[in-house]
Scaffold this active site. Structure first.
Site, PDB file in Angstrom:
ATOM      1  CD  GLN A  62      -2.427  -1.314   2.700  1.00  0.00           C
ATOM      2  OE1 GLN A  62      -3.435  -0.727   3.053  1.00  0.00           O
ATOM      3  NE2 GLN A  62      -1.763  -2.103   3.521  1.00  0.00           N
ATOM      4  CB  VAL A  69       2.828   5.896  -2.665  1.00  0.00           C
ATOM      5  CG1 VAL A  69       1.402   5.370  -2.758  1.00  0.00           C
ATOM      6  CG2 VAL A  69       2.924   6.968  -1.573  1.00  0.00           C
ATOM      7  CG  HIS A 115      -2.968   2.577  -1.822  1.00  0.00           C
ATOM      8  ND1 HIS A 115      -2.963   2.547  -0.461  1.00  0.00           N
ATOM      9  CD2 HIS A 115      -4.043   1.813  -2.198  1.00  0.00           C
ATOM     10  CE1 HIS A 115      -3.975   1.812  -0.008  1.00  0.00           C
ATOM     11  NE2 HIS A 115      -4.638   1.348  -1.041  1.00  0.00           N
ATOM     12  CB  CYS A 123      -3.136  14.218 -22.226  1.00  0.00           C
ATOM     13  SG  CYS A 123      -1.492  14.257 -21.489  1.00  0.00           S
ATOM     14  CB  CYS A 179       1.085  17.802 -18.977  1.00  0.00           C
ATOM     15  SG  CYS A 179       1.262  16.558 -20.229  1.00  0.00           S
ATOM     16  CB  CYS A 216      -1.596  18.438 -23.203  1.00  0.00           C
ATOM     17  SG  CYS A 216      -2.053  18.015 -21.521  1.00  0.00           S
ATOM     18  N   GLY A 248       3.161  -4.452   8.936  1.00  0.00           N
ATOM     19  CA  GLY A 248       3.028  -3.015   9.169  1.00  0.00           C
ATOM     20  C   GLY A 248       1.846  -2.340   8.511  1.00  0.00           C
ATOM     21  CB  SER A 295      -3.842   0.235  10.565  1.00  0.00           C
ATOM     22  OG  SER A 295      -4.229   0.846   9.359  1.00  0.00           O
ATOM     23  CG  ASN A 299       1.094  -3.777  13.247  1.00  0.00           C
ATOM     24  OD1 ASN A 299       1.284  -2.914  14.099  1.00  0.00           O
ATOM     25  ND2 ASN A 299       0.453  -3.527  12.124  1.00  0.00           N
TER      26      ASN A 299
HETATM   27  N1  APR Z   1       7.030  -2.042  12.585  1.00  0.00           N
HETATM   28  C1  APR Z   1       5.850  -2.705  12.331  1.00  0.00           C
HETATM   29  N2  APR Z   1       4.645  -2.105  12.323  1.00  0.00           N
HETATM   30  C2  APR Z   1       4.604  -0.785  12.595  1.00  0.00           C
HETATM   31  C3  APR Z   1       5.785  -0.034  12.871  1.00  0.00           C
HETATM   32  C4  APR Z   1       7.027  -0.717  12.855  1.00  0.00           C
HETATM   33  N3  APR Z   1       8.150  -0.098  13.115  1.00  0.00           N
HETATM   34  N4  APR Z   1       5.405   1.255  13.099  1.00  0.00           N
HETATM   35  C5  APR Z   1       4.072   1.302  12.955  1.00  0.00           C
HETATM   36  N5  APR Z   1       3.584   0.078  12.651  1.00  0.00           N
HETATM   37  C6  APR Z   1       2.204  -0.307  12.370  1.00  0.00           C
HETATM   38  C7  APR Z   1       1.146   0.417  13.180  1.00  0.00           C
HETATM   39  O1  APR Z   1       0.897  -0.297  14.382  1.00  0.00           O
HETATM   40  C8  APR Z   1      -0.056   0.375  12.237  1.00  0.00           C
HETATM   41  O2  APR Z   1      -0.807  -0.813  12.417  1.00  0.00           O
HETATM   42  O3  APR Z   1       1.952   0.064  11.034  1.00  0.00           O
HETATM   43  C9  APR Z   1       0.578   0.323  10.848  1.00  0.00           C
HETATM   44  C10 APR Z   1       0.447   1.599  10.047  1.00  0.00           C
HETATM   45  O4  APR Z   1      -0.895   1.832   9.807  1.00  0.00           O
HETATM   46  P1  APR Z   1      -1.401   3.046   8.891  1.00  0.00           P
HETATM   47  O5  APR Z   1      -0.699   4.301   9.303  1.00  0.00           O
HETATM   48  O6  APR Z   1      -2.884   3.007   8.938  1.00  0.00           O
HETATM   49  O7  APR Z   1      -0.843   2.660   7.447  1.00  0.00           O
HETATM   50  P2  APR Z   1      -1.419   1.668   6.346  1.00  0.00           P
HETATM   51  O8  APR Z   1      -2.067   0.480   6.967  1.00  0.00           O
HETATM   52  O9  APR Z   1      -0.322   1.428   5.362  1.00  0.00           O
HETATM   53  O10 APR Z   1      -2.522   2.579   5.678  1.00  0.00           O
HETATM   54  C11 APR Z   1      -3.170   2.124   4.527  1.00  0.00           C
HETATM   55  O11 APR Z   1      -4.233   4.218   4.179  1.00  0.00           O
HETATM   56  O12 APR Z   1      -3.895   6.515   4.317  1.00  0.00           O
HETATM   57  C12 APR Z   1      -4.028   5.430   3.475  1.00  0.00           C
HETATM   58  O13 APR Z   1      -3.292   5.170   1.277  1.00  0.00           O
HETATM   59  C13 APR Z   1      -2.827   5.273   2.594  1.00  0.00           C
HETATM   60  O14 APR Z   1      -1.627   3.297   1.966  1.00  0.00           O
HETATM   61  C14 APR Z   1      -2.229   3.975   3.057  1.00  0.00           C
HETATM   62  C15 APR Z   1      -3.442   3.232   3.575  1.00  0.00           C
END
Ligand code: APR
Length: 241
Positions: A103, A105, A121, A132, A149, A152, A189, A191, A215
């Site tokens: 997820q 970028v 993403h 375009c 761009c 265009c 990593g 959520s 996580n």
């Molecule tokens: N090691 C492992 N996990 C970690 C660490 C770490 N050092 N630090 C933070 N985390 C965990 C947090 O506990 C949390 O569960 O990473 C997760 C980050 O969650 P989000 O900030 O919600 O990120 P993500 O799940 O990638 O979000 C998904 O939401 O905002 C949009 O498009 C955006 O791609 C993103 C998507």
């Protein structure tokens, strides 16, 4: 090398898996110093990502949205992949059937040497013309505000899937098919709150895959995972190889 029996069991399972899929989120890059989205360090000028990463926000105030992306690109330009990104590149190199779905970028998986990356993403280092629709690489830091761009003169936007927008269907289909056919899904990593990425874990489980999670905290996945490891990605993921 750890003596934790669960880690050893997970390592053994991964070593014998025929097909592995990995899903990563902002937490894997947090160990490199990239702010997560839902942590307090993810706020910029006290504005939430959900209020900036939308087509409506860009329509209303493209300059503000570009300023936010410029801030993030400037931060990312000096950031390096960590041991977790590197371990996943090593895993890819030893595994015939392997898919890395992210997820993120930030491009850090590519920098670490991963090749088969499905970027759900988009990519912060690409821009797209709103007129375009041409997509080009752009690594300018800082960016000219309101970049245009070359073909265009249309306004360029980040080549990112914003809230309320559809994912690239080919990338999504490839990701679903990767989790449907894998023996092991390793989730690092994330959520688990943002769809459709969040449905990849139930899809993998429904198709009989073993699910491993790494996580810092418990997530909606933790109770359903076969292996759930709490800690920093950079410390735990390398132990799984
Ligand atoms: N090691 C492992 N996990 C970690 C660490 C770490 N050092 N630090 C933070 N985390 C965990 C947090 O506990 C949390 O569960 O990473 C997760 C980050 O969650 P989000 O900030 O919600 O990120 P993500 O799940 O990638 O979000 C998904 O939401 O905002 C949009 O498009 C955006 O791609 C993103 C998507």
């Amino acid at each position: 090398m750890t003596t934790d029996p669960k880690i050893k069991e997970a390592r053994d399972r991964l070593a014998h898996a025929r097909s592995v899929a990995v899903l990563t989120g902002a937490g894997i890059s947090a160990d490199s110093g990239v702010p997560t989205f839902r942590g307090t360090d993810g706020l910029w000028r006290n504005v939430r990502a959900e209020d900036l990463a939308t087509p409506e926000a860009f329509e209303r105030d493209p300059r503000l949205v570009w300023e936010w992306y410029d801030w993030r690109r400037t931060l990312l330009a000096s950031i390096k992949p960590n041991a977790a990104h590197e371990a996943l590149a090593t895993l890819e190199a030893r595994q015939d059937r392997f898919h890395l779905i992210t997820q993120n970028v930030d491009g850090l998986h590519h920098l670490a040497g991963s090749r088969r990356v499905l970027e759900l993403h988009g990519d912060i280092w690409k821009v797209r013309c709103v007129r375009c629709r041409r997509v080009t690489d752009n690594r300018d830091v800082p960016l000219a505000l309101l970049p245009q761009c070359d073909s265009c003169d249309g306004l360029l936007r980040p080549h990112i899937v914003w809230f309320g927008e559809a994912l690239d269907h080919k990338v999504l289909e490839a990701s679903v098919s990767a989790v449907e056919s894998c023996d092991i899904l390793l989730i690092v990593g994330t959520s688990g709150l943002v769809y459709p990425a969040a449905m990849l874990m139930p899809t993998a489980k429904a198709n009989g895959a073993v699910v491993m999670e790494v996580n810092l905290d418990a997530t909606p996945y933790s109770a359903h995972a076969d292996f759930s490891f709490q800690g920093c990605a950079k410390d735990i993921v390398p132990l799984l190889l």
